[in-house]
Design an enzyme around this catalytic site. Structure first.
Site, PDB file in Angstrom:
ATOM      1  CE  LYS A  92      -0.334  -0.044   4.840  1.00  9.46           C
ATOM      2  NZ  LYS A  92      -1.314   0.079   6.026  1.00  9.46           N
ATOM      3  CE1 TYR A 134      12.603  33.623   0.499  1.00  4.41           C
ATOM      4  CE2 TYR A 134      13.062  31.712   0.557  1.00  4.41           C
ATOM      5  CZ  TYR A 134      12.694  32.753  -0.239  1.00  4.41           C
ATOM      6  OH  TYR A 134      12.388  32.623  -1.568  1.00  4.41           O
TER       7      TYR A 134
END
Length: 407
Positions: free
Chosen positions: A74, A299
């Protein structure tokens, strides 16, 4: 006279036919298809065929003939790429594969898998209606859902195999509560639906604790026996299964008829160090720059250089699954050495400090997870920094980067 008239009558046809004949006809030159170059990616995930194959064979050897194996693939094989992983399962003669959505069902069948294909979660009615095309064994945990699937099967003139999920493990997620008469009566009614066939009874362990596993196992054995009795089913005709990766390794008596394991194939288990990691997250250095002491990085100026520094620009960021939590906290491997991530992770860029390294150049390999030389970025490190399960990260990385099969 009549013969001449007949020829005159055919004259227009001769003229038309002649006009249709090609003059100096040259057939078109054969078009040679141009091979398109492969796209060069800024980052990628390497999947080790040899490590995956080793892990599959090791699980099979562990189980021997005592229990069968259902390989849970999965989440796009936990981010490792179902299209790369499933063929290796097929090559190793794995008899059962467990997935979740219809795309995965289709892909596994399209890859040539002929064995048992099981859905390991509850499905929507729309999913179940379409999935009959893939000969899937559905997971059922309540009477209403069973009735809806039975109606689908009746409409399509089919009998659909199901695995009845019990809440023996206490997950309170998919399973039917059968510790009372009402629950047992619902189980009986499910078994009486004409277009469904109970081929398995299952549950799931919610925690990785051997003592708790044994407690939940005892409850499942008792409850599954009660369910078999009220359903009137022969024990030998029903597959009992509950064991996940942790239980399979630590509590052999939990194996029952079949185990459902997933993370173990990728070396992702706390229960054993005998299995190999399959995934490596890589990139290359894009550029190298020199900056003086006191400069800030990234940043919001969250890092200030404490010395004159050599910084490498890596074209990987949170758009590629390298989350901002690794800002000023993560490490990468370059030339077999650990180097720190400086500043905030950008959408498409990470800056690392390579001041202490020699002879580094643009294009050199960078590893964000996995091994390089004698160094390694481990799953435990990734989990500690991110606060997420490694499986969350591997699925994220797989969804945002090309996966390639190596060795």
């Amino acid at each position: 006279m009549s013969l001449g008239i007949r020829y005159l009558a055919l004259l227009p046809l001769f003229v038309i036919t002649a006009c249709q004949q090609p003059v100096n006809y040259n057939p078109p030159a054969t078009q040679v298809a141009q091979v398109q170059p492969a796209i060069v990616n800024n980052s990628w995930i390497e999947i080790s065929r040899s490590a995956l194959d080793f892990n599959v064979k090791k699980v099979q050897s562990l189980l021997g003939k005592q229990s069968s194996l259902c390989a849970v693939l999965k989440g796009d094989a936990y981010g490792h790429d179902l299209s790369l992983v499933a063929p290796i399962m097929i090559e190793n003669n794995v008899k059962c594969i467990g997935v979740t959505n219809n795309q995965e069902l289709k892909e596994v069948r399209d890859l040539g898998f002929k064995g048992r294909l099981m859905r390991v979660r509850n499905a929507t009615e729309q999913e179940m209606a379409q999935a009959t095309n893939y000969n899937v064994e559905e997971l059922i945990g309540d009477l209403d859902m069973a009735k809806r699937l039975d109606a689908i099967a009746k409409q399509q003139n089919k009998v659909i195999p199901i695995h009845l999920a019990l809440n023996s493990g206490g997950m309170s997620r998919n399973g039917l509560e059968v510790d009372n008469k009402s629950g047992l009566e619902k189980a009986k009614q499910i078994s009486q639906l004409a277009n469904l066939k109970v081929v398995g009874i299952m549950s799931h362990y919610p925690e990785e604790d051997a003592n708790k596993v044994r407690e939940d196992l005892a409850r499942f054995k008792q409850q599954s026996q009660q369910v078999l009795e009220v359903m009137g089913l022969e024990r030998n005709n029903v597959t009992l299964h509950m064991a996940n990766t942790f239980a399979t390794i630590t509590v052999p008596e939990s194996w029952l008829d079949m185990v459902r394991v997933g993370g173990i194939f990728y070396g992702d288990t706390i229960a054993s160090t005998d299995y190999k990691r399959v995934m490596t997250f890589k990139s290359n250095i894009a550029s190298i720059n020199y900056y003086p002491k006191g400069n800030t990085v990234g940043y919001d100026r969250t890092y200030t250089l404490k010395r004159d520094s050599v910084l490498a620009n890596i074209p990987v960021g949170y758009a590629d699954g390298y989350r901002r939590v690794f800002s000023n906290a993560g490490h990468a491997l370059i030339a077999g050495q650990r180097v720190p991530v400086l500043g905030k992770t950008s959408m498409n860029t990470v800056i690392v400090d390579i001041t202490s390294l020699n002879n580094i150049k643009p294009g050199d390999e960078v590893v964000f997870f996995g091994k390089q030389g004698n160094s390694e970025i481990t799953a435990e490190e990734i989990e500690d920094i991110s606060g997420a399960l490694f499986t969350e990260m591997s699925i994220l990385w797989g969804a945002t980067n090309q996966r390639v099969l190596v060795d």
